[in-house]
Scaffold this active site. Structure first.
Site, PDB file in Angstrom:
ATOM      1  CB  ALA A  70      12.374  34.563  25.244  1.00  0.00           C
ATOM      2  CB  THR A  71      16.217  32.218  21.894  1.00  0.00           C
ATOM      3  OG1 THR A  71      14.961  31.661  21.496  1.00  0.00           O
ATOM      4  CG2 THR A  71      17.318  31.208  21.674  1.00  0.00           C
ATOM      5  CG  ASN A 150       6.357  26.417  25.064  1.00  0.00           C
ATOM      6  OD1 ASN A 150       6.905  26.139  26.135  1.00  0.00           O
ATOM      7  ND2 ASN A 150       6.619  25.781  23.940  1.00  0.00           N
ATOM      8  CD  GLN A 178       4.133  31.262  24.996  1.00  0.00           C
ATOM      9  OE1 GLN A 178       3.103  31.929  24.883  1.00  0.00           O
ATOM     10  NE2 GLN A 178       4.846  30.897  23.943  1.00  0.00           N
ATOM     11  CB  SER A 198       9.873  36.915  23.731  1.00  0.00           C
ATOM     12  OG  SER A 198      10.070  37.086  22.349  1.00  0.00           O
ATOM     13  CB  ALA A 199       8.464  42.261  21.978  1.00  0.00           C
ATOM     14  CB  THR A 236      24.214  49.339  17.685  1.00  0.00           C
ATOM     15  OG1 THR A 236      25.595  49.676  17.606  1.00  0.00           O
ATOM     16  CG2 THR A 236      23.366  50.587  17.587  1.00  0.00           C
ATOM     17  CB  CYS A 324       8.063  17.256  10.837  1.00  0.00           C
ATOM     18  SG  CYS A 324       8.738  16.144   9.628  1.00  0.00           S
TER      19      CYS A 324
HETATM   20  C1  LIG Z   1       8.438  29.556  26.780  1.00  0.00           C
HETATM   21  C2  LIG Z   1       9.290  30.131  25.688  1.00  0.00           C
HETATM   22  N1  LIG Z   1      10.565  30.470  25.939  1.00  0.00           N
HETATM   23  C3  LIG Z   1      11.350  31.010  24.996  1.00  0.00           C
HETATM   24  C4  LIG Z   1      10.896  31.208  23.710  1.00  0.00           C
HETATM   25  C5  LIG Z   1      11.819  31.806  22.681  1.00  0.00           C
HETATM   26  O1  LIG Z   1      11.424  33.123  22.419  1.00  0.00           O
HETATM   27  P1  LIG Z   1      12.001  33.957  21.169  1.00  0.00           P
HETATM   28  O2  LIG Z   1      11.173  33.560  19.999  1.00  0.00           O
HETATM   29  O3  LIG Z   1      11.806  35.390  21.555  1.00  0.00           O
HETATM   30  O4  LIG Z   1      13.448  33.636  21.035  1.00  0.00           O
HETATM   31  C6  LIG Z   1       9.581  30.853  23.388  1.00  0.00           C
HETATM   32  C7  LIG Z   1       9.076  31.007  22.004  1.00  0.00           C
HETATM   33  O5  LIG Z   1       8.514  30.105  21.431  1.00  0.00           O
HETATM   34  C8  LIG Z   1       8.763  30.314  24.403  1.00  0.00           C
HETATM   35  O6  LIG Z   1       7.482  29.967  24.166  1.00  0.00           O
END
Ligand SMILES: Cc1ncc(COP(=O)(O)O)c(C=O)c1O
Length: 382
Positions: A70-71, A150, A178, A198-199, A236, A324
């Protein structure tokens, strides 16, 4: 016994996912871009997973663009705008309680001249769609909203926000990382244009996810140099991980009603037990508009990071409302955006249940919590 109550950080792989991935790792070694039989076998496996994602979310297979999580999906949705708008800086609307993988690209866009309006959340963590509407300007190029938070699990009124953006012809991006696999998400009913998932948040592997990009919404690829994903994401494909994601989607589709009931039952048992056994507690975030698996609790006057460590020693894994950074304790931005003080944020813990948890584990956590909270309170007052 370890009791893992941190499923929003990451969730364990289901056996069905592991087995499907092993079959690919052992048996399918072709490159999905190759024209021979080995390549076609890999392409077919990727396409099956694409169809499984599309079925879960209610979109077309062509709308699914695989990423490394997801990032990357959030970065692609937001930074892709720079190319789409030919470098002309415009305006974006978002919330004050986004995930860092949305907030950091937004800050990069601001450095490039974009203006960003961050709409505040109320003390329950909820956005008011009227405030989103008021923030929209003629130059607004995108609205980007976190579907399920999250940290608190709070669910935004996405249908209303997406509808008002659509009525104004403005694309909307939802970070649904989430939400997917925990609540129904059907884009046939909600007019979201871009969606990140995100899986590893719903029992699939780490390092794989999707950007759902519906219709012909054009954006600039941020990973260039390959024709993969119809030219929208070079590199790939991670075939085994993509297959794992597909199986996690199949499982979520079949099990969602049971999961929602079971997770909510465990979460509510935990919250009722905490309230009965521990004075000075408060739930962070709406109790009605929330993910079934998430409970964020403020333990008044406690040091959350010490509480987290003490619980870990006893076998309980949770997450705290403070992180932290460079040796100092930073309170959660999300809880601060909800009006909590740094001390209140510091005393907060997130419990997130999921696959593998049962009532015995919840009762085990409840038997340990009162003493550990008392010690974490003494540590602050000492
Ligand atoms: C709301 C949200 N967005 C994005 C991410 C990022 O996901 P990934 O770990 O697949 O990069 C997270 C993961 O903590 C998340 O909770």
């Amino acid at each position: 016994m370890r009791v893992y109550l941190d499923h929003n950080a990451t969730s364990p792989l289901r056996d069905e996912v592991v087995e499907a991935m092993i079959r690919v790792l052992r048996g399918i070694h072709g490159n999905p871009s190759s024209a021979h039989e080995e390549g076609r076998a890999a392409r077919a496996a990727v396409d099956r997973a694409r169809a499984a994602v599309a079925a879960l979310i209610g979109v077309q297979s062509d709308d699914v663009l695989f990423t490394a999580g997801a990032t990357e999906a959030n970065n692609t949705a937001l930074l892709g705008l720079l190319g789409r708008c030919s470098g002309a800086a415009g305006h974006l609307v978002t919330s004050a309680a986004e995930h860092p993988s949305v907030e950091a690209p937004l800050e990069a866009l601001e450095r490039a001249g974009w203006r960003v309006t961050r709409v505040g959340v109320d003390s329950e963590g909820l956005l008011d769609p009227a405030q989103i509407e008021a923030a929209i300007e003629p130059e607004t190029a995108l609205v980007s909203i976190l579907w399920a938070n999250n940290e608190t699990g709070v669910l935004q009124p996405m249908e209303r926000i997406a509808t008002l953006a659509r009525e104004r012809g403005i694309p909307i991006h939802a970070d649904a990382t989430q939400a997917v696999g925990k609540i129904p998400i059907d884009l046939r009913e909600i007019p979201v244009d871009l969606l990140s998932l995100s899986a590893h948040k719903f029992n699939g592997p780490k390092g794989v996810g999707c950007l759902i990009a519906r219709g012909d919404l054009a954006f600039e690829s941020i990973l260039r140099g390959g024709p993969q994903e119809r030219g929208r994401r070079g590199g790939t494909e991670n075939v085994a991980a993509i297959v794992g994601l597909g199986v996690a989607c199949d499982l979520a589709q079949r099990e969602l009603p049971d999961r929602m009931r079971d997770y909510a039952g465990l979460r509510d048992r935990l919250w009722e037990g905490i309230q009965a056994k521990i004075p000075g507690v408060r739930r962070n975030g709406s109790a009605d508009r929330v993910l079934p698996n998430t409970l964020n609790v403020e333990f008044d006057g406690a040091a959350g990071e010490l509480l987290l460590q003490a619980l870990d020693v006893e076998g309980i894994a949770v997450s705290s409302g403070a992180a932290c950074h460079s040796g100092s304790i930073e309170p959660s931005r999300v809880l601060i955006a909800m009006g909590r003080s740094p001390e209140e944020a510091r005393g907060s813990l997130r419990f997130s249940v999921g696959c593998g948890n049962d009532t015995e584990q919840i009762d085990c956590a409840l038997s340990l919590l009162p003493d550990r909270v008392a010690s974490a309170r003494q540590a602050v007052s000492a």
